[in-house]
Design a protein around this motif. Structure first.
Motif: not given
Length: 327
Positions: A148-151, A286-290, A301-310
């Motif tokens: 999953k790639e999130s922003l 902006r910060l992306y992660t995969q 952790a991504n969910d807690r920090l409010r990353f959004r799956v793109e």
């Protein structure tokens, strides 16, 4: 710049109307990736080659139809991916598909991989490109993972939440410290050695037999602030790091990992949160992660920090037959 080693297969190769030749940075690789959402740009490839040790076996291939470049393939013939597979990429311009260029590139990749004694190679496909996935499966490739790639919009960070996460780490005796400009080679090597130890823990690295060389790893960080280290009693016990994502004018998480003995105190989340805050304060937006589906702690952790799956992409592996072509 590191010299690209000569391939072990004979080039150029012809398959029907397609000619596959050795390519390089003199080719317009960006033009060969029009429409490719996974392409990070020719300058990104050039930077990685420039930071590579001279013995690293990089290979760029170009497929031509009627002397016109229509396809690209790349191979790093080292067992850096899951199962000890090589790292690969393959893309054919949409306007040239169905004429054999992809198959010709695949055969060249297969022969070069076999010549290095590796079991296969791994490449990526967008998870919504069902046509390319069908073609890959027809060629004998298998899906081995999904990312999953999130922003994260850095302006949306909750500073109070960051403070709570950092305080929890501090209560466990752990301080979060950015690398400093005066860090010497030994300090960088200390962090690198910790990262290498934990790289194989990632779901997409299981069974890898090679790791990223220090020079390549170090080349991702134009500024020491791109790395945040967790320390307990002065010793590194975790780190997170970002790299530039020029194609989107953004940052991209490269790696986050913590030592086993300090897991369970939210350290990975604290590292990601505090580093995102520091990057925001330095002017980044902006910060992306995969991350793979199996990596539940980091996805939480991504969910807690409010990353959004793109978006997302698939790991697709080609495992060599018992008697693969070798030239």
């Amino acid at each position: 710049m590191s010299e690209v080693l000569a391939p072990r297969i004979t080039l150029p190769r012809r398959r029907g109307a397609v000619v596959v030749r050795q390519g390089g940075l003199d080719d317009d690789l960006d033009a060969l990736h029009v429409g490719d959402p996974l392409w990070w740009g020719q300058s990104f490839v050039a930077e990685r080659i420039a930071s590579s040790p001279p013995e690293d076996p990089w290979l760029i291939l170009v497929a031509e139809l009627d002397s016109e470049p229509v396809g690209y393939a790349f191979l790093l013939s080292k067992g850096v991916n899951a199962g000890g597979r090589a790292m690969a990429d393959l893309y054919v311009l949409p306007t040239a598909r169905g004429r054999g260029a992809g198959r010709a590139l695949l055969e060249a990749l297969t022969a070069e991989t076999a010549a290095h004694g590796l079991p296969g190679f791994l490449l990526s496909l967008p998870d919504d490109d069902l046509i390319s996935l069908g073609t890959a499966r027809h060629w004998g490739l298998q899906v081995t993972g999904h990312h999953k790639e999130s922003l994260l919009d850095l302006n949306g960070l909750d500073d109070d939440e960051v403070a709570r996460l950092v305080a929890r780490a501090a209560s466990a005796g752990i301080a979060l410290e950015p690398m400093i400009g005066s860090a010497d080679e030994a300090a960088w090597q200390e962090v690198y050695q910790m990262v290498v130890r934990h790289w194989a823990d990632a779901p997409d690295a299981e069974g890898s037999v090679d790791s990223m060389p220090f020079s390549v790893w170090r080349g991702f960080f134009p500024d020491p602030s791109y790395v945040l280290v967790a320390r307990r009693d002065g010793e590194p016990v975790g780190a997170t790091m970002v790299m530039d994502r020029a194609k989107d004018a953004a940052l991209n998480t490269m790696f986050t990992g913590v030592e086993r003995e300090v897991r369970g105190v939210g350290l990975a989340t604290a590292l990601k949160a505090r580093h995102a805050q520091l990057m925001r304060d330095a002017g980044h937006r902006r910060l992306y992660t995969q991350n793979m589906d199996q990596n539940a702690p980091i996805l939480a952790a991504n969910d807690r920090l409010r990353f959004r799956v793109e978006s997302g992409y698939l790991d697709v592996a080609y495992d060599l037959p018992e008697d693969p072509p070798r030239g």
